[in-house]
Design an enzyme around this catalytic site. Sequence first.
Site, mmCIF file in Angstrom:
data_model
loop_
_atom_site.group_PDB
_atom_site.id
_atom_site.type_symbol
_atom_site.label_atom_id
_atom_site.label_comp_id
_atom_site.label_asym_id
_atom_site.label_seq_id
_atom_site.Cartn_x
_atom_site.Cartn_y
_atom_site.Cartn_z
ATOM 1 N N ARG A 34 0.838 -1.197 0.000
ATOM 2 C CA ARG A 34 0.000 0.000 0.000
ATOM 3 C C ARG A 34 0.873 1.247 0.000
ATOM 4 O O ARG A 34 1.834 1.347 0.774
ATOM 5 C CB ARG A 34 -0.913 0.026 1.230
ATOM 6 C CG ARG A 34 -1.901 -1.137 1.280
ATOM 7 C CD ARG A 34 -2.818 -1.065 2.479
ATOM 8 N NE ARG A 34 -3.670 -2.245 2.535
ATOM 9 C CZ ARG A 34 -4.555 -2.492 3.492
ATOM 10 N NH1 ARG A 34 -4.698 -1.624 4.483
ATOM 11 N NH2 ARG A 34 -5.275 -3.592 3.470
ATOM 12 N N ARG A 60 2.112 1.503 10.274
ATOM 13 C CA ARG A 60 1.612 1.971 8.967
ATOM 14 C C ARG A 60 2.778 1.963 7.979
ATOM 15 O O ARG A 60 3.555 2.912 7.910
ATOM 16 C CB ARG A 60 1.019 3.375 9.094
ATOM 17 C CG ARG A 60 0.163 3.804 7.904
ATOM 18 C CD ARG A 60 -0.362 5.209 8.101
ATOM 19 N NE ARG A 60 -1.218 5.326 9.245
ATOM 20 C CZ ARG A 60 -2.534 5.092 9.244
ATOM 21 N NH1 ARG A 60 -3.110 4.725 8.125
ATOM 22 N NH2 ARG A 60 -3.243 5.234 10.341
ATOM 23 N N GLU A 108 -6.006 -0.450 15.846
ATOM 24 C CA GLU A 108 -6.663 -1.380 14.927
ATOM 25 C C GLU A 108 -5.705 -2.486 14.471
ATOM 26 O O GLU A 108 -4.568 -2.224 14.096
ATOM 27 C CB GLU A 108 -7.191 -0.635 13.701
ATOM 28 C CG GLU A 108 -7.906 -1.546 12.700
ATOM 29 C CD GLU A 108 -8.187 -0.869 11.373
ATOM 30 O OE1 GLU A 108 -8.305 -1.588 10.364
ATOM 31 O OE2 GLU A 108 -8.275 0.381 11.344
ATOM 32 N N SER A 159 -10.132 -5.529 10.514
ATOM 33 C CA SER A 159 -11.398 -4.914 10.123
ATOM 34 C C SER A 159 -12.212 -5.970 9.395
ATOM 35 O O SER A 159 -11.736 -6.560 8.424
ATOM 36 C CB SER A 159 -11.149 -3.699 9.222
ATOM 37 O OG SER A 159 -12.333 -2.964 9.018
ATOM 38 N N ARG A 214 1.333 -5.991 12.703
ATOM 39 C CA ARG A 214 0.765 -5.339 13.884
ATOM 40 C C ARG A 214 0.652 -6.328 15.050
ATOM 41 O O ARG A 214 0.741 -5.937 16.212
ATOM 42 C CB ARG A 214 -0.594 -4.734 13.549
ATOM 43 C CG ARG A 214 -0.488 -3.577 12.559
ATOM 44 C CD ARG A 214 -1.776 -2.805 12.409
ATOM 45 N NE ARG A 214 -1.596 -1.687 11.480
ATOM 46 C CZ ARG A 214 -2.435 -0.674 11.346
ATOM 47 N NH1 ARG A 214 -3.539 -0.634 12.085
ATOM 48 N NH2 ARG A 214 -2.202 0.299 10.483
#
Length: 433
Positions: A271, A286, A358, A361, A399
């Site tokens: 990403r 991130r 987070e 999801s 994460r």
Amino acid sequence: MNDPKLLRADPDAARKGIQSRGGRYLPALEEFYGLEQKHRALLKEVEELRARRNESSARIGKAMAAKEEGVAASLKAEVGRLKVEMGAKEKELEALSAKVRDLSLSIPHLPHASCPAGKSAADNVERRKGGPAPSTAKALDHQTMGEKLGILDMEAAAKLSGSRFVLLKGAGARLERSVVNFMLDLHTTKHGYLEVAPPYLVRPEVLVGTGQLPKFREDMYATADSSSEGGARELFLISTSEIPLTNLVRESILEEAKLPLRFTAGTPCFRQEAGSYGKDVRGMIRVHQFNKVELVWVTRPEDSLDALERLTSHAEAVLSALELPYRVLELCTADIGFASRKTYDLEVWMPSEGRYREISSCSDCGDFQARRMNARFRRAKGAAELVHTLNGSGVAAGRLVAAILENFQKPDGSLAVPAALVPYFGADSIRPA
């Protein structure tokens, strides 16, 4: 893509649903309605011209049979004019149809009625907590802890690739590999998923199917395959294995008896994080490349909400088994993803920050992706229907490693390995190199 019939049938409800996601999408919806009106008017003109042409063509034969040569000649001339006029209108209609479809692709999914209304992430609703109580003891952040253990080298990653890349080595690389293998085994042996090893490069239409294109093109890494026949073609690195897993059913009609389908994959994800400049620049939270285990469901429409609860519980099971403190949030209408109609986020406790972050999801996308992919199923009786698709992180490996680095620190500077990972990792602790 939303059902155009649904948007046309109740514009006020559609406007209310899109407004609940934030006002930025309303102009696209209003433009859609304007183009739809022009499209219907133009389609009516084309159909009327076609009817006149067919009628005149039929009259030519009758005039010829009656030896009315003047009438026949006049009718032929009229048919010729109608063909020219109709051709121009059909080209205009084709261009307008493409515009309507392109605009439809830019409108997000209408939220489900059970999705909490809200204006921002502050309106998300905490549904439950799991795992041990969050520790309030002082802890090193995961990057500092990883560097002290000699298993995380951000400087080397930056030399190789620039900022927002991670390099794990030694026990760190083994820890992440152990995490991925543990999750895949859990989901395939206990939760009933079929493991898939998909390609990491996909065609543009595959990204359109799951909703990444055209909306999120700036977040994707694109490349060109110059070896393909007919010249170079554009390929994209996957930002999540949801993309190839969900598209396994594209352009298919499935048997009802085979539903639900459950797929899982552990893959790298790529990403650009185009809109996140300045956010989480430190550590593994991130980054541009990370590993993730993904969960995908394909269901009948009446089963998808229940499937969302089950999918979410499967992601929770990872955090519970590793004895990590976490909570489950139900996202409000303003915070759910573009293709989602209802979403739960799982957040894991990060002691160095004193807050949850987070890590997964889980979303019910209804028939939004299926309509873009033309993915259907057939009941014993009746026409083919669109399936419902769901996806969730089960969970993000990087994460998860970061959470372990923060939650399992020991007073002597070593790191305890969660008991469930010991069979995979081969030791119960990591000590400074």
